[in-house]
Motif scaffolding. Structure first.
Motif, PDB file in Angstrom:
ATOM      1  N   UNK A 288      11.213  12.852 -23.787  1.00 26.22           N
ATOM      2  CA  UNK A 288      12.649  13.157 -23.686  1.00 26.22           C
ATOM      3  C   UNK A 288      12.808  14.618 -23.292  1.00 26.22           C
ATOM      4  N   UNK A 289      12.302  14.947 -22.131  1.00 22.75           N
ATOM      5  CA  UNK A 289      12.293  16.334 -21.682  1.00 22.75           C
ATOM      6  C   UNK A 289      13.560  16.677 -20.899  1.00 22.75           C
ATOM      7  N   UNK A 290      14.067  17.876 -21.130  1.00 21.60           N
ATOM      8  CA  UNK A 290      15.134  18.400 -20.301  1.00 21.60           C
ATOM      9  C   UNK A 290      14.540  19.155 -19.132  1.00 21.60           C
ATOM     10  N   UNK A 291      15.374  19.896 -18.427  1.00 19.30           N
ATOM     11  CA  UNK A 291      14.880  20.750 -17.346  1.00 19.30           C
ATOM     12  C   UNK A 291      13.962  21.810 -17.958  1.00 19.30           C
ATOM     13  N   UNK A 292      12.762  21.989 -17.422  1.00 19.46           N
ATOM     14  CA  UNK A 292      11.879  23.042 -17.951  1.00 19.46           C
ATOM     15  C   UNK A 292      12.346  24.417 -17.465  1.00 19.46           C
ATOM     16  N   UNK A 293      12.965  25.148 -18.368  1.00 21.10           N
ATOM     17  CA  UNK A 293      13.559  26.436 -18.021  1.00 21.10           C
ATOM     18  C   UNK A 293      12.650  27.610 -18.385  1.00 21.10           C
ATOM     19  N   UNK A 294      12.937  28.737 -17.739  1.00 23.77           N
ATOM     20  CA  UNK A 294      12.442  30.047 -18.173  1.00 23.77           C
ATOM     21  C   UNK A 294      13.657  30.786 -18.729  1.00 23.77           C
ATOM     22  N   UNK A 295      13.478  31.460 -19.849  1.00 23.41           N
ATOM     23  CA  UNK A 295      14.577  32.188 -20.498  1.00 23.41           C
ATOM     24  C   UNK A 295      14.192  33.655 -20.592  1.00 23.41           C
ATOM     25  N   UNK A 296      15.107  34.537 -20.196  1.00 27.57           N
ATOM     26  CA  UNK A 296      14.837  35.977 -20.188  1.00 27.57           C
ATOM     27  C   UNK A 296      16.069  36.731 -20.668  1.00 27.57           C
ATOM     28  N   UNK A 297      15.820  37.807 -21.430  1.00 31.28           N
ATOM     29  CA  UNK A 297      16.895  38.732 -21.776  1.00 31.28           C
ATOM     30  C   UNK A 297      16.410  40.144 -21.486  1.00 31.28           C
ATOM     31  N   UNK A 298      17.237  40.918 -20.785  1.00 32.57           N
ATOM     32  CA  UNK A 298      16.847  42.280 -20.433  1.00 32.57           C
ATOM     33  C   UNK A 298      18.028  43.227 -20.605  1.00 32.57           C
ATOM     34  N   UNK A 299      17.738  44.519 -20.699  1.00 38.15           N
ATOM     35  CA  UNK A 299      18.810  45.511 -20.763  1.00 38.15           C
ATOM     36  C   UNK A 299      18.971  46.181 -19.405  1.00 38.15           C
ATOM     37  N   UNK A 300      19.890  47.146 -19.315  1.00 38.90           N
ATOM     38  CA  UNK A 300      20.159  47.799 -18.036  1.00 38.90           C
ATOM     39  C   UNK A 300      18.948  48.549 -17.492  1.00 38.90           C
ATOM     40  N   UNK A 301      18.069  48.996 -18.390  1.00 45.43           N
ATOM     41  CA  UNK A 301      16.878  49.730 -17.965  1.00 45.43           C
ATOM     42  C   UNK A 301      15.762  48.803 -17.495  1.00 45.43           C
ATOM     43  N   UNK A 302      15.982  47.492 -17.581  1.00 43.38           N
ATOM     44  CA  UNK A 302      14.971  46.546 -17.133  1.00 43.38           C
ATOM     45  C   UNK A 302      13.958  46.154 -18.192  1.00 43.38           C
ATOM     46  N   UNK A 303      14.191  46.584 -19.439  1.00 43.49           N
ATOM     47  CA  UNK A 303      13.269  46.213 -20.519  1.00 43.49           C
ATOM     48  C   UNK A 303      13.517  44.770 -20.938  1.00 43.49           C
ATOM     49  N   UNK A 304      12.499  43.930 -20.845  1.00 44.54           N
ATOM     50  CA  UNK A 304      12.628  42.523 -21.225  1.00 44.54           C
ATOM     51  C   UNK A 304      12.364  42.399 -22.719  1.00 44.54           C
ATOM     52  N   UNK A 305      13.412  42.090 -23.482  1.00 46.93           N
ATOM     53  CA  UNK A 305      13.277  42.000 -24.930  1.00 46.93           C
ATOM     54  C   UNK A 305      13.041  40.577 -25.402  1.00 46.93           C
ATOM     55  N   UNK A 306      13.363  39.591 -24.569  1.00 43.30           N
ATOM     56  CA  UNK A 306      13.060  38.198 -24.890  1.00 43.30           C
ATOM     57  C   UNK A 306      12.598  37.514 -23.610  1.00 43.30           C
ATOM     58  N   UNK A 307      11.574  36.690 -23.725  1.00 45.84           N
ATOM     59  CA  UNK A 307      11.137  35.900 -22.579  1.00 45.84           C
ATOM     60  C   UNK A 307      10.410  34.676 -23.090  1.00 45.84           C
ATOM     61  N   UNK A 308      10.830  33.532 -22.656  1.00 48.86           N
ATOM     62  CA  UNK A 308      10.190  32.277 -23.028  1.00 48.86           C
ATOM     63  C   UNK A 308      10.127  31.402 -21.790  1.00 48.86           C
ATOM     64  N   UNK A 309       9.086  30.600 -21.702  1.00 50.50           N
ATOM     65  CA  UNK A 309       8.930  29.752 -20.537  1.00 50.50           C
ATOM     66  C   UNK A 309       8.424  28.387 -20.938  1.00 50.50           C
ATOM     67  N   UNK A 310       9.116  27.348 -20.484  1.00 46.87           N
ATOM     68  CA  UNK A 310       8.664  25.982 -20.717  1.00 46.87           C
ATOM     69  C   UNK A 310       7.746  25.516 -19.602  1.00 46.87           C
ATOM     70  N   UNK A 311       7.597  26.343 -18.539  1.00 40.57           N
ATOM     71  CA  UNK A 311       6.739  25.958 -17.422  1.00 40.57           C
ATOM     72  C   UNK A 311       6.038  27.194 -16.891  1.00 40.57           C
ATOM     73  N   UNK A 312       5.852  27.310 -15.564  1.00 37.51           N
ATOM     74  CA  UNK A 312       4.827  28.205 -15.051  1.00 37.51           C
ATOM     75  C   UNK A 312       5.282  29.570 -14.555  1.00 37.51           C
ATOM     76  N   UNK A 313       6.523  29.997 -14.753  1.00 39.41           N
ATOM     77  CA  UNK A 313       6.922  31.307 -14.245  1.00 39.41           C
ATOM     78  C   UNK A 313       6.153  32.397 -14.968  1.00 39.41           C
ATOM     79  N   UNK A 314       5.636  33.350 -14.204  1.00 38.24           N
ATOM     80  CA  UNK A 314       4.784  34.385 -14.772  1.00 38.24           C
ATOM     81  C   UNK A 314       5.564  35.677 -14.955  1.00 38.24           C
ATOM     82  N   UNK A 315       5.515  36.225 -16.154  1.00 39.62           N
ATOM     83  CA  UNK A 315       6.122  37.507 -16.460  1.00 39.62           C
ATOM     84  C   UNK A 315       5.024  38.563 -16.534  1.00 39.62           C
ATOM     85  N   UNK A 316       5.167  39.647 -15.785  1.00 37.50           N
ATOM     86  CA  UNK A 316       4.156  40.691 -15.801  1.00 37.50           C
ATOM     87  C   UNK A 316       4.144  41.394 -17.150  1.00 37.50           C
TER      88      UNK A 316
END
Length: 447
Positions: A288-316
């Motif tokens: 019972x899978x939904x769309x496999x999403x990538x989730x990201x939260x960042x601030x104005x300076x580009x700092x990623x404070x949250x990142x989750x991935x249900x599939x293959x997107x790569x975060x440096x």
């Protein structure tokens, strides 16, 4: 249909179970020669064999998926930034049992302290495809026991009182933390101004911490440090709380019925934009899978404070994120959803949507929290989303983005902030060019 070869993964599975080819072939009802051809990528993996492997060895079919290799290739690119993608893909596919050791050695050098406990927990959820079945199922069961959403809050407070001896004090706090638990007096104090969904989340979070400590300890036991395990226990309790506030089956049905319209889903559950996006990124229950999403939260300076991935997107891991990514444009359109079809250097394409979110105002002169939240999915999934309407979804229309300048192989990018790691920077004193940090690929012969 594209043929998929999974010889390396089949061989790894066989070796981890200490089986010979003859023994494994017998359990799969295959000939030994056919299994040998599968392991050496002389035969593609068929659906029939995939299901036999999954059933006989109780392993997730995703273990053999090309998506699994794509995630690995993204991590290997950080270690070998100048290696051709096809070589990294070959390493991931043919020698999956060697890859964890290579990544472990790379991450331990030059100092273990460089991997923070928060990064360890992020990797934990990334490896789990952002889905924890035990907690999701228990959260949904508790929500079912509590009944209709309008009754859930008061009934959950009653459960805390009767089953755990905790008295809930609503609107006890006027500022500071949303939730404070006093173990001595067994009282839970909640801040004023919270919505019903936020209050339900905090009560469910407290329930998980008090009623499920053994499960939280068990799930976080694989993390290497006590600090990372403590962070994971809180994150797992928050995961459970989201499952109570937005039960899986109802969440998935609502998402599919609205074509993943985040505002309509948030209105249905009374949740905020960020909370809703985060929950959407966890809908990966087998069968019972939904769309496999990538989730990201960042601030104005580009700092990623949250990142989750249900599939293959790569975060440096280092060097920031790509400035051409839509999540940075979201700050220009405050409170409105911005869309982007984006392409990565490895040829994969995605649909991204992003919007700003803001914290509660704390009065004049006090800085307010402001982030951009983004959800992304593979372009082949885009038609399932309402946000694809009216967009040119062809790969040719995609904005070229990357995993961050230090890991990005794109040449002549107008936004490059750093040279690609592993390449020699060259300077031409006889010309003035627009592109910064011209680099050359090292000659493998040392020339």
């Amino acid at each position: 249909m594209t043929k998929h070869f999974a010889g390396g993964r089949i061989r790894t599975l066989r070796r981890t179970r200490s089986l010979t080819q003859v023994e494994m072939a017998r359990r799969l009802d295959l000939s030994t020669s056919y299994l040998n051809q599968l392991e050496n990528d002389q035969r593609p993996l068929t659906v029939t064999v995939l299901m036999a492997l999954s059933s006989a060895f109780d392993v997730d079919p995703a273990f053999f998926s090309p998506e699994h290799d794509a995630r690995t290739v993204g991590e290997l690119r950080d270690v070998f930034p100048d290696a051709p993608v096809d070589q990294l893909a070959d390493l991931a596919a043919r020698h999956p049992d060697l890859v964890p050791g290579v990544l472990d050695l790379a991450h331990r050098s030059p100092a273990p302290a460089e991997i923070s406990p928060y990064e360890l927990v992020r990797d934990y959820f990334y490896d789990a495809h952002n889905y924890i079945d035990e907690l999701d199922t228990l959260g949904e069961e508790l929500a079912g026991r509590l009944g209709e959403p309008q009754l859930r809050l008061t009934r959950l407070a009653t459960v805390l009182d009767r089953e755990l001896g905790v008295t809930v004090r609503f609107r006890k706090l006027t500022s500071g933390p949303r939730r404070i638990f006093h173990p001595g007096g067994r009282e839970l104090h909640l801040r004023t101004g919270l919505s019903e969904a936020q209050l339900c989340f905090e009560l469910a979070l407290q329930y998980a911490l008090l009623a499920l400590p053994d499960l939280l300890d068990e799930l976080s036991a694989s993390l290497p440090t006590e600090e990372s395990r403590a962070i994971a226990r809180l994150a797992l309790a928050q995961y459970f709380a989201a499952a109570v506030t937005m039960p899986y089956e109802i969440m998935l049905t609502t998402a599919e019925d609205t074509r993943y319209d985040i505002d309509r889903i948030a209105d249905h559950f009374g949740t905020g934009f960020e909370t809703t996006c985060h929950r959407l990124s966890t809908l990966q229950r087998p069968g019972a899978r939904g769309v496999p999403f990538f989730f990201v939260r960042t601030d104005r300076a580009g700092n990623i404070s949250k990142r989750q991935s249900a599939t293959s997107f790569h975060f440096s891991r280092s060097g920031g994120s790509c400035p051409l990514w839509v999540i940075h444009r979201a700050f220009e359109t405050r409170g409105r959803i911005t869309r982007q079809v984006a392409g990565m250097p490895d040829g994969r394409h995605y649909l991204w949507i992003a919007r700003t979110v803001h914290g509660q105002s704390r009065g004049f002169g006090t800085p307010n929290k402001e982030f951009a939240v983004a959800l992304g999915c593979d372009l082949e999934q885009a038609e399932r989303l309402v946000y694809s309407s009216g967009l040119d979804l062809s790969p040719a229309s995609a904005t070229p983005i990357g995993p961050g300048c230090r890991a990005c192989p794109r040449e002549r990018c107008p936004q490059r902030a750093f040279p690609q790691a592993g390449r020699r920077t060259v300077v031409d004193l006889d010309a003035t060019v627009d592109e910064s940090y011209a680099t050359v690929t090292p000659d493998p012969r040392g020339a």
